[in-house]
Design a protein around this motif. Structure first.
Motif, PDB file in Angstrom:
ATOM      1  N   GLY A 279      21.550  30.359  34.416  1.00 50.98           N
ATOM      2  CA  GLY A 279      22.506  31.451  34.315  1.00 50.98           C
ATOM      3  C   GLY A 279      23.912  31.119  34.744  1.00 50.98           C
ATOM      4  N   CYS A 280      24.229  29.816  34.868  1.00 47.68           N
ATOM      5  CA  CYS A 280      25.556  29.374  35.303  1.00 47.68           C
ATOM      6  C   CYS A 280      26.107  28.319  34.359  1.00 47.68           C
ATOM      7  N   VAL A 281      27.427  28.207  34.311  1.00 46.93           N
ATOM      8  CA  VAL A 281      28.083  27.048  33.714  1.00 46.93           C
ATOM      9  C   VAL A 281      28.290  26.032  34.830  1.00 46.93           C
ATOM     10  N   TRP A 282      27.767  24.819  34.620  1.00 49.12           N
ATOM     11  CA  TRP A 282      27.861  23.759  35.618  1.00 49.12           C
ATOM     12  C   TRP A 282      28.934  22.763  35.202  1.00 49.12           C
ATOM     13  N   GLY A 283      29.635  22.219  36.177  1.00 44.96           N
ATOM     14  CA  GLY A 283      30.578  21.144  35.887  1.00 44.96           C
ATOM     15  C   GLY A 283      31.758  21.161  36.828  1.00 44.96           C
ATOM     16  N   ARG A 284      32.413  20.005  36.905  1.00 41.55           N
ATOM     17  CA  ARG A 284      33.601  19.898  37.746  1.00 41.55           C
ATOM     18  C   ARG A 284      34.689  20.823  37.213  1.00 41.55           C
ATOM     19  N   GLY A 285      35.167  21.698  38.086  1.00 45.99           N
ATOM     20  CA  GLY A 285      36.166  22.687  37.700  1.00 45.99           C
ATOM     21  C   GLY A 285      35.590  24.069  37.469  1.00 45.99           C
ATOM     22  N   ALA A 286      34.259  24.196  37.459  1.00 44.32           N
ATOM     23  CA  ALA A 286      33.661  25.513  37.227  1.00 44.32           C
ATOM     24  C   ALA A 286      34.106  26.521  38.272  1.00 44.32           C
ATOM     25  N   VAL A 287      34.383  26.046  39.490  1.00 43.17           N
ATOM     26  CA  VAL A 287      34.858  26.891  40.584  1.00 43.17           C
ATOM     27  C   VAL A 287      36.349  26.677  40.814  1.00 43.17           C
ATOM     28  N   ASP A 288      36.799  25.449  40.691  1.00 42.69           N
ATOM     29  CA  ASP A 288      38.188  25.093  41.027  1.00 42.69           C
ATOM     30  C   ASP A 288      38.815  24.266  39.905  1.00 42.69           C
ATOM     31  N   MET A 289      39.528  24.915  38.943  1.00 43.48           N
ATOM     32  CA  MET A 289      39.569  26.351  38.750  1.00 43.48           C
ATOM     33  C   MET A 289      39.543  26.701  37.269  1.00 43.48           C
ATOM     34  N   LYS A 290      38.711  25.964  36.525  1.00 41.13           N
ATOM     35  CA  LYS A 290      38.654  26.210  35.088  1.00 41.13           C
ATOM     36  C   LYS A 290      37.958  27.528  34.769  1.00 41.13           C
TER      37      LYS A 290
END
Length: 447
Positions: A114-125
């Motif tokens: 149920g999530c999009v995973w990856g570098r930037g998923a939180v900070d900040m894409k």
């Protein structure tokens, strides 16, 4: 440019419909910023943003501080251009990710659990996607926002914005003409805790952020053979300086935003606190506890070491990198303390510095943010807080622009969200992205 005059149709997806796709697309661009001039840069992601904006009739500009280091800006005319404009901005770069540490490819933009995973998923894409999705919906609708908007997707934030926001302020300040306020990353996400009447959700709206002092300590001594006694050893001088700084206890100070947060938490939970004992109260913040603890005092953390070149050679110099963050008004005192603790054999060099920010919580723009959040989550509370890190709002402050952190996300109570900033297995729930798109859309329609 004014959004194209076209009524929405069933063929035109809403921001809520598009935000997950856009977030995945953005994560798939490796925009790792190593801070040393290496890395792929933001150009490909910036070109993608340009395409998404031009597709809906907008006229963005792409500006490069140097080849590959690209930012995108677009101005949208408001119904009342005499009002001060609002900048809505995010950064396209991300910190590097070691794929071996992750459960998934950091740039695979995989949907899992149920999530999009990856570098930037939180900070900040995640926020970039919300901005882009909302702007596309606004453009297709033909409606004008209440005031001029300057939308920005910026380079180099993860290295202090030297090749992004600060470069734009230095060389393209005209792009922000008439802008008086701004919103960007980090603030606006939810935490859930036990309130007086049961589970309580509160959104942390960022009104302040600490200043940055990235320092290099460089110790000097006498070079020599490793077998010969040496009472002027640069490595030892550096180690002693590191120990003194690491052992220093920075005094606590409660700035207004921190005090308001603590008082608000105390009121919602019924938990009392004293200035010397916050333990029970801060437990209510879950993973965000560390962010708040970082705003109770100035901080200094060593991050890198460099000394020597051969096992049997005593080097004449040794250096360490030190990341200092200071509360508003504390920069001079912090620098004086670090220099004193470093000692006579160690020079303190400033690699990068930037200002602290402090904006009022009692402000009309904050009321608009609160209104947009509470329209989607009526039983929630909204509290101010200070960010222990930094954002591109620091650069815009040089133009007199007051900045806030507002990247609205309603998060599951059991998701340890805050530690994912610069962490491994970074991910954002799909429902949180859609919630954010709805809230941000309401805010932009009422700002």
């Amino acid at each position: 440019m004014t959004p194209q005059d076209s009524a929405p149709t069933e063929e035109h997806p809403s921001a809520e419909d598009e935000v997950v796709r856009i977030c995945q697309d953005l994560i798939a661009f490796d925009t790792s910023n190593y801070g040393d001039g290496s890395g792929p840069g933001e150009r490909k992601a910036a070109e993608y943003v340009m395409g998404e904006l031009t597709e809906v009739g907008l006229d963005p500009v792409l500006l490069e501080s140097e080849p590959g280091r690209a930012s995108v800006l677009v101005r949208i005319e408001g119904a009342d251009s005499e009002r001060g404009g609002l900048a809505v901005h995010g950064h396209l770069d991300v910190v590097p990710a070691n794929a071996e540490d992750w459960q998934v490819d950091p740039f695979g933009a995989e949907i899992k659990d149920g999530c999009v995973w990856g570098r930037g998923a939180v900070d900040m894409k995640d926020m970039d996607a919300m901005i882009l999705a909302c702007v596309r919906e606004l453009a297709r609708s033909g409606r004008k926002p209440p005031r001029d908007l300057v939308i920005g997707f910026l380079a180099d934030e993860e290295a202090g914005g030297v090749k992004g926001s600060h470069w734009l302020v230095d060389h393209h300040a005209d792009q922000f003409e008439g802008v008086t306020e701004a919103i960007s990353e980090v603030g606006g996400y939810s935490v859930t805790f036990d309130g007086k009447q049961g589970p309580q959700r509160a959104y942390l709206l960022q009104t302040a952020e600490k200043g940055i002092a990235w320092l290099r300590l460089r110790a000097h001594g006498r070079a020599g053979h490793g077998s010969v006694p040496n009472d002027d050893n640069a490595v030892v001088h550096l180690a002693q300086a590191i120990a003194r700084i690491n052992q220093h206890v920075w005094p606590r100070e409660y700035i207004a935003s921190v005090r308001q947060l603590l008082d608000g938490l105390s009121d919602l939970t019924g938990a009392s606190y004293t200035d010397d004992d916050l333990g029970a109260l801060l437990q209510n913040l879950g993973g965000a506890k560390g962010f708040v603890e970082g705003t109770l005092r100035d901080t200094s953390n060593f991050t890198m070491l460099d000394a020597g070149y051969k096992h049997n050679v005593i080097p004449q110099s040794a250096s360490a990198s030190l990341d200092c963050r200071f509360l508003p008004g504390h920069e001079d005192d912090l620098m004086a303390t670090i220099r004193e603790l470093a000692g006579e054999h160690v020079d303190v060099e400033v690699v990068h510095r930037d200002i602290a920010l402090d904006a009022p919580f009692d402000a009309p723009l904050v009321e608009k943010m609160k209104s947009a959040l509470l329209a989607e989550d009526p039983g929630a509370a909204v509290l101010p807080y200070c960010l222990s890190g930094g954002t591109d709002n620091k650069a815009l402050k040089r133009l007199g622009i007051t900045g806030y952190g507002f990247a609205p996300l309603q998060l599951p109570a059991d998701l340890d969200f805050a530690p994912m900033f610069h962490g491994i297995d970074e991910r954002v729930p799909l429902d949180s992205l859609r919630f954010g798109a709805r809230v941000l859309g309401k805010f932009l329609a009422d700002c």
